[in-house]
Design a protein around this motif. Structure first.
Motif, PDB file in Angstrom:
ATOM      1  N   ARG A 168       0.825  -1.220   0.000  1.00  0.00           N
ATOM      2  CA  ARG A 168       0.000   0.000   0.000  1.00  0.00           C
ATOM      3  C   ARG A 168       0.852   1.260   0.000  1.00  0.00           C
ATOM      4  O   ARG A 168       0.389   2.330  -0.371  1.00  0.00           O
ATOM      5  N   TRP A 169       2.116   1.132   0.422  1.00  0.00           N
ATOM      6  CA  TRP A 169       3.010   2.289   0.469  1.00  0.00           C
ATOM      7  C   TRP A 169       3.907   2.376  -0.772  1.00  0.00           C
ATOM      8  O   TRP A 169       4.723   3.277  -0.880  1.00  0.00           O
ATOM      9  N   GLU A 170       3.770   1.453  -1.694  1.00  0.00           N
ATOM     10  CA  GLU A 170       4.643   1.405  -2.874  1.00  0.00           C
ATOM     11  C   GLU A 170       4.578   2.695  -3.698  1.00  0.00           C
ATOM     12  O   GLU A 170       5.587   3.154  -4.222  1.00  0.00           O
ATOM     13  N   ALA A 171       3.424   3.321  -3.795  1.00  0.00           N
ATOM     14  CA  ALA A 171       3.297   4.577  -4.559  1.00  0.00           C
ATOM     15  C   ALA A 171       4.166   5.668  -3.953  1.00  0.00           C
ATOM     16  O   ALA A 171       4.772   6.464  -4.682  1.00  0.00           O
ATOM     17  N   LEU A 172       4.253   5.713  -2.634  1.00  0.00           N
ATOM     18  CA  LEU A 172       5.116   6.723  -2.010  1.00  0.00           C
ATOM     19  C   LEU A 172       6.588   6.431  -2.265  1.00  0.00           C
ATOM     20  O   LEU A 172       7.397   7.342  -2.371  1.00  0.00           O
ATOM     21  N   ARG A 173       6.945   5.135  -2.364  1.00  0.00           N
ATOM     22  CA  ARG A 173       8.338   4.787  -2.623  1.00  0.00           C
ATOM     23  C   ARG A 173       8.751   5.314  -4.007  1.00  0.00           C
ATOM     24  O   ARG A 173       9.851   5.847  -4.164  1.00  0.00           O
ATOM     25  N   THR A 174       7.905   5.198  -5.002  1.00  0.00           N
ATOM     26  CA  THR A 174       8.254   5.685  -6.336  1.00  0.00           C
ATOM     27  C   THR A 174       8.441   7.196  -6.335  1.00  0.00           C
ATOM     28  O   THR A 174       9.313   7.718  -7.017  1.00  0.00           O
ATOM     29  N   ILE A 175       7.647   7.894  -5.544  1.00  0.00           N
ATOM     30  CA  ILE A 175       7.811   9.352  -5.434  1.00  0.00           C
ATOM     31  C   ILE A 175       9.129   9.675  -4.762  1.00  0.00           C
ATOM     32  O   ILE A 175       9.853  10.564  -5.181  1.00  0.00           O
ATOM     33  N   ALA A 176       9.483   8.933  -3.706  1.00  0.00           N
ATOM     34  CA  ALA A 176      10.728   9.183  -2.991  1.00  0.00           C
ATOM     35  C   ALA A 176      11.929   8.844  -3.846  1.00  0.00           C
ATOM     36  O   ALA A 176      12.950   9.534  -3.796  1.00  0.00           O
ATOM     37  N   ASP A 178      12.102   8.956  -7.217  1.00  0.00           N
ATOM     38  CA  ASP A 178      12.182   9.891  -8.335  1.00  0.00           C
ATOM     39  C   ASP A 178      11.301  11.108  -8.050  1.00  0.00           C
ATOM     40  O   ASP A 178      10.149  11.194  -8.513  1.00  0.00           O
ATOM     41  N   PRO A 179      11.801  12.065  -7.256  1.00  0.00           N
ATOM     42  CA  PRO A 179      10.952  13.188  -6.854  1.00  0.00           C
ATOM     43  C   PRO A 179      10.555  14.066  -8.050  1.00  0.00           C
ATOM     44  O   PRO A 179       9.477  14.657  -8.034  1.00  0.00           O
ATOM     45  N   GLY A 180      11.329  14.153  -9.099  1.00  0.00           N
ATOM     46  CA  GLY A 180      11.020  14.882 -10.328  1.00  0.00           C
ATOM     47  C   GLY A 180      10.067  16.049 -10.140  1.00  0.00           C
ATOM     48  O   GLY A 180      10.034  16.725  -9.140  1.00  0.00           O
ATOM     49  N   GLU A 181       9.258  16.320 -11.184  1.00  0.00           N
ATOM     50  CA  GLU A 181       8.322  17.429 -11.157  1.00  0.00           C
ATOM     51  C   GLU A 181       6.893  16.930 -11.096  1.00  0.00           C
ATOM     52  O   GLU A 181       6.143  17.010 -12.041  1.00  0.00           O
TER      53      GLU A 181
END
Length: 182
Positions: A168-176, A178-181
């Motif tokens: 359930r936290w996997e989406a936050l891992r992708t943001i962390a 690759d913080p990008g724009e």
């Protein structure tokens, strides 16, 4: 029981007593104890005062415990000090008429039983208060692995269980990652 006949009731008299006794019932907390039947050493100083006998003492013995982090059994020396007043029992014919003692105060006092002192409750209280609440086998004990229960001290620094992340936290891992724009 300690006999006070040799002490007498003369205020100011003093006597020392050294005894080794067996523990009648285990003195214990949740993780540490002085087991039933083990020997403890009592160093006592008995002083006669106007109201009774003042007992000052030290208790020494061996405690057994479980490390609160890794659950290994351990044994250690323990020492506890105490001081307690044992009052003379009031004779009915020497009581002052109209003198009314508070019942709560009476419950908290210890009394001589004839010429004998029952030290067990006082020693028990002193020992139990001196036992560690969270005993440790060593100050740097790393404890147990929360995943598999292995002792971390024996497992070594490479011990691990991979990267177990709640999906359930996997989406936050992708943001962390690759913080990008976004």
């Amino acid at each position: 029981m300690v006999d006070t006949r040799q002490l007498g009731r003369q205020p100011g008299s003093m006597r020392t007593v050294n005894r080794i006794v067996a523990v009648p019932d285990a003195f214990a907390t949740a993780m540490a104890s002085v087991p039933e039947g083990s020997e403890i050493e009592l160093d006592l100083r008995l002083e006669a005062v106007m109201e009774g006998v003042l007992v000052t003492g030290t208790v020494r013995g061996q405690l057994t415990a479980e490390c609160s982090r890794c659950l290994d059994l351990l044994s250690d020396d323990m020492e506890a000090g105490f001081q307690e007043m044992y009052r003379y029992t009031a004779d009915e014919d020497t009581k002052v008429p109209g003198a009314d003692e508070d019942a709560a105060d009476k419950d908290e006092d210890y009394y001589l039983e004839g010429d004998l002192l029952d030290l067990e409750p006082v020693v028990r209280d002193a020992v139990v208060l001196a036992l560690p609440l969270s005993p440790l086998c060593g100050p740097d004990c790393p404890g147990l692995c929360s995943e598999c229960g292995a002792k971390l001290a024996e497992a070594g620094p490479d011990h691990g269980h991979g990267d177990n992340v709640d999906p359930r936290w996997e989406a936050l891992r992708t943001i962390a990652d690759d913080p990008g724009e976004r």
